[in-house]
Design an enzyme around this catalytic site. Structure first.
Site, PDB file in Angstrom:
ATOM      1  N   ASN A   1       0.815  -1.220   0.000  1.00 42.58           N
ATOM      2  CA  ASN A   1       0.000   0.000   0.000  1.00 42.58           C
ATOM      3  C   ASN A   1       0.849   1.270   0.000  1.00 42.58           C
ATOM      4  OD1 ASN A   1      -1.972  -1.899   0.229  1.00 42.58           O
ATOM      5  ND2 ASN A   1      -2.789  -1.196   2.192  1.00 42.58           N
TER       6      ASN A   1
ATOM      7  N   THR B   1     -11.486  38.756 -32.974  1.00 41.60           N
ATOM      8  CA  THR B   1     -12.354  38.317 -31.879  1.00 41.60           C
ATOM      9  C   THR B   1     -13.558  37.679 -32.572  1.00 41.60           C
ATOM     10  OG1 THR B   1     -13.822  40.231 -31.607  1.00 41.60           O
ATOM     11  CG2 THR B   1     -11.647  40.386 -30.558  1.00 41.60           C
ATOM     12  N   HIS B   2     -14.086  36.631 -31.986  1.00 38.90           N
ATOM     13  CA  HIS B   2     -15.189  35.866 -32.607  1.00 38.90           C
ATOM     14  C   HIS B   2     -14.796  35.351 -33.997  1.00 38.90           C
ATOM     15  CE1 HIS B   2     -18.004  37.899 -29.692  1.00 38.90           C
ATOM     16  NE2 HIS B   2     -17.153  38.885 -29.894  1.00 38.90           N
TER      17      HIS B   2
ATOM     18  N   SER C   1      -3.060  12.290 -48.626  1.00 40.73           N
ATOM     19  CA  SER C   1      -4.337  11.578 -48.612  1.00 40.73           C
ATOM     20  C   SER C   1      -4.179  10.266 -49.368  1.00 40.73           C
ATOM     21  CB  SER C   1      -5.401  12.444 -49.279  1.00 40.73           C
ATOM     22  OG  SER C   1      -6.478  11.641 -49.742  1.00 40.73           O
TER      23      SER C   1
ATOM     24  N   ASN D   1      -2.422  17.095 -45.469  1.00 45.74           N
ATOM     25  CA  ASN D   1      -3.308  17.278 -44.312  1.00 45.74           C
ATOM     26  C   ASN D   1      -2.522  17.521 -43.024  1.00 45.74           C
ATOM     27  OD1 ASN D   1      -5.614  16.766 -45.918  1.00 45.74           O
ATOM     28  ND2 ASN D   1      -5.214  14.551 -45.752  1.00 45.74           N
TER      29      ASN D   1
ATOM     30  N   TYR E   1      -6.796   2.185   2.532  1.00 45.95           N
ATOM     31  CA  TYR E   1      -6.563   1.505   1.262  1.00 45.95           C
ATOM     32  C   TYR E   1      -7.753   0.634   0.867  1.00 45.95           C
ATOM     33  CZ  TYR E   1      -4.766  -1.306  -2.488  1.00 45.95           C
ATOM     34  OH  TYR E   1      -4.624  -1.901  -3.716  1.00 45.95           O
TER      35      TYR E   1
ATOM     36  N   GLN F   1      -6.475   0.702  -7.238  1.00 45.61           N
ATOM     37  CA  GLN F   1      -5.690   0.202  -8.363  1.00 45.61           C
ATOM     38  C   GLN F   1      -6.261   0.699  -9.695  1.00 45.61           C
ATOM     39  OE1 GLN F   1      -4.137  -3.931  -8.378  1.00 45.61           O
ATOM     40  NE2 GLN F   1      -5.527  -4.257 -10.081  1.00 45.61           N
TER      41      GLN F   1
ATOM     42  N   LYS G   1      -4.802   3.715 -11.569  1.00 52.47           N
ATOM     43  CA  LYS G   1      -3.440   3.686 -12.128  1.00 52.47           C
ATOM     44  C   LYS G   1      -3.423   3.762 -13.655  1.00 52.47           C
ATOM     45  CE  LYS G   1      -0.558   0.770 -10.199  1.00 52.47           C
ATOM     46  NZ  LYS G   1      -0.161  -0.637  -9.940  1.00 52.47           N
TER      47      LYS G   1
HETATM   48  N1  ARG Z   1      -1.643  -3.168  -7.387  1.00 51.24           N
HETATM   49  C1  ARG Z   1      -2.077  -2.657  -6.138  1.00 51.24           C
HETATM   50  C2  ARG Z   1      -2.552  -1.212  -6.291  1.00 51.24           C
HETATM   51  O1  ARG Z   1      -2.245  -0.618  -7.266  1.00 51.24           O
HETATM   52  C3  ARG Z   1      -0.954  -2.681  -5.180  1.00 51.24           C
HETATM   53  C4  ARG Z   1      -1.349  -2.684  -3.761  1.00 51.24           C
HETATM   54  C5  ARG Z   1      -1.949  -3.977  -3.389  1.00 51.24           C
HETATM   55  N2  ARG Z   1      -2.275  -3.943  -2.001  1.00 51.24           N
HETATM   56  C6  ARG Z   1      -3.166  -4.776  -1.458  1.00 51.24           C
HETATM   57  N3  ARG Z   1      -3.384  -4.643  -0.190  1.00 51.24           N
HETATM   58  N4  ARG Z   1      -3.803  -5.679  -2.121  1.00 51.24           N
HETATM   59  O2  ARG Z   1      -3.250  -0.710  -5.445  1.00 51.24           O
END
Ligand code: ARG
Length: 439
Positions: free
Chosen positions: A113, A158-159, A281, A289, A320, A325, A328
């Site tokens: 975490n 303008t515009h 093209s 283009n 957490y 996740q 990401k």
């Molecule tokens: N891949 C997980 C994430 O991006 C990593 C952390 C996982 N932690 C857990 N307690 N399962 O959050």
């Protein structure tokens, strides 16, 4: 597939489908975070050694192992893929395979975490450094064009309607100032993220006197995120701040790209893009283009979409949750693609050719009407009366030239008083900050 780090018996094995679901695209996204994760792990090892939890031999071996992993990853001989639950597990698996017990000690006093937070923050800050440098490079390239061809008159719109005489330099310096704003925002966001979450473990600390401050220093961070709940609750929020900075730059890139796509049309023909920045093209032999600037214009939506996606995930209680996740992929993807679009900015700025004659020819007599009304007002006629008088006679601007109009535009920031040196000072200050700390 390697065993999950948390697995001690075969019976604990999740079903292969379940494992695939848990890892999802995450392990692939972790490729972008991997060097950052390795770097943070190295700092963690140093911290453990300083408090005597790792002996010097193990620490040295782990550091060498982490360097080797970084190297193999860079060379492509180590591939982070679905054999691992995530990048964090891959680091431990690699070190354990290579070093045995020392590898099994690396995770002492931390959790995935806080490990993922440390890696994400390092990735975000590196991205923000690139963002600062790239937006400054665009601003610099724009100002170089201002120096070379800035005085060429062009209509100010303008515009999208012809308004008053302006210059190429005013248009480009305006964009440069916006990109300097963006560079400052990127830098301020970088500073805002200047705090280490590492050592907050699962969100509640651990029963070890971790050298969190020393680890932070090794990571180039000036303070700690103190509270583990605060550290977890900042996940996603930090990403949103970084994407906000990226988005600001992409909005400006979109403006510039829009201007170019418009001004390259035959109807305007104010600018031309070199062949290297246009495409043909497949059907129409007559076409060139502006696909490059069009895709630059289209870079913002990915960032905006990622911000919405991340904010949607964050409806969570404190601490957490694996939901996090899901922040990401949108973050890494939007940041990577956005920076790639911006990276082409200087090339486009340098590649544009200006058709000064066309621009000048587009300035017609009507466009001096504002000058005439303001002149009369400055000489004592009430402005509204002057405005009405000129309005009935807008085309009658005999003898006026763009140069005279521009030379008289003395309001601060306008053509006769652009104070470009103030913008250059902001740009140089930021550039020297980048050069001295953190690049
Ligand atoms: N891949 C997980 C994430 O991006 C990593 C952390 C996982 N932690 C857990 N307690 N399962 O959050």
């Amino acid at each position: 597939v390697t065993r999950a780090v948390w697995q001690s018996a075969e019976s604990e094995s999740p079903d292969a489908d379940v494992m695939a679901f848990l890892a999802g695209e995450d392990v692939v996204m972790d490729r972008a975070l991997f060097v950052h994760d390795i770097r943070a792990t190295r700092a963690h090892v140093g911290g453990l050694m300083r408090i005597g939890v790792l002996n010097a031999n193990d620490a040295r071996a782990l550091e060498a192992g982490l360097d080797a992993l970084a190297d193999e990853h860079a060379k492509g001989t180590f591939v982070l893929d679905a054999r691992f639950e995530d990048g964090h597990s891959a680091i431990e698996a690699y070190l354990t395979a290579k070093l045995g017990d020392a590898g099994k000690r690396v995770h002492t006093g931390r959790s995935r975490n806080d490990q993922v937070l440390a890696a994400l923050r390092s990735f975000a800050r590196a991205s923000l450094e690139t963002l600062t440098a790239t937006t400054l490079a665009i601003a610099r390239a724009l100002l170089a064009r201002v120096d070379a061809i800035g005085s060429a008159p062009m209509p100010g719109y303008t515009h999208l309607q012809r308004a008053v005489p302006s210059t190429v330099g005013y248009w480009l310096a305006g964009l440069a100032e916006s990109f300097v704003d963006d560079a400052e925002l990127a830098r301020a966001t970088w500073s805002w993220l200047d705090a280490s979450p590492l050592g907050t473990a699962a969100g509640y600390g651990v029963n070890l006197p971790l050298d969190r401050d020393g680890v932070a220093r090794d990571l180039g961070l000036s303070r700690l995120v103190l509270n583990g709940v605060a550290a977890q609750n900042a996940r996603g929020k930090a990403e949103l701040a970084a994407l906000n900075a990226l988005g600001a730059a992409l909005l400006d890139l979109r403006r510039f790209a829009w201007d170019l796509s418009l001004f390259t049309t035959e109807e305007f023909a104010f600018v031309r893009l070199p062949d290297a920045l246009t495409t043909g093209s497949s059907l129409m032999p007559n076409k060139r283009n502006p696909d490059v600037v069009e895709l630059m214009r289209a870079a913002y939506p990915r960032c905006a979409g990622a911000q919405v996606e991340i904010a949607s995930v964050l409806s969570l209680p404190s601490g957490y949750h694996r939901d996090l996740q899901a922040t990401k992929a949108p973050f890494v993807d939007a940041m990577t693609k956005g920076l790639a679009a911006l990276a082409l900015g200087p090339l486009v700025v340098r590649g544009v050719t200006i058709n000064a004659e066309k621009m000048r020819a587009a300035i017609n007599a009507d466009m001096y009407a504002t000058d005439r009304a303001v002149e009369a007002a400055a000489a004592g006629t009430p402005f509204r009366e002057a405005y009405r008088a000129i309005k009935s006679d807008v085309g009658n601007a005999s003898g006026r030239t763009p140069e005279e109009s521009l030379a008289a535009r003395v309001s601060p920031g306008a053509h006769a008083a652009p104070r470009t040196e103030e913008l250059r000072a902001r740009l140089d200050a930021l550039a020297s900050v980048l050069a001295t700390n953190g690049n």
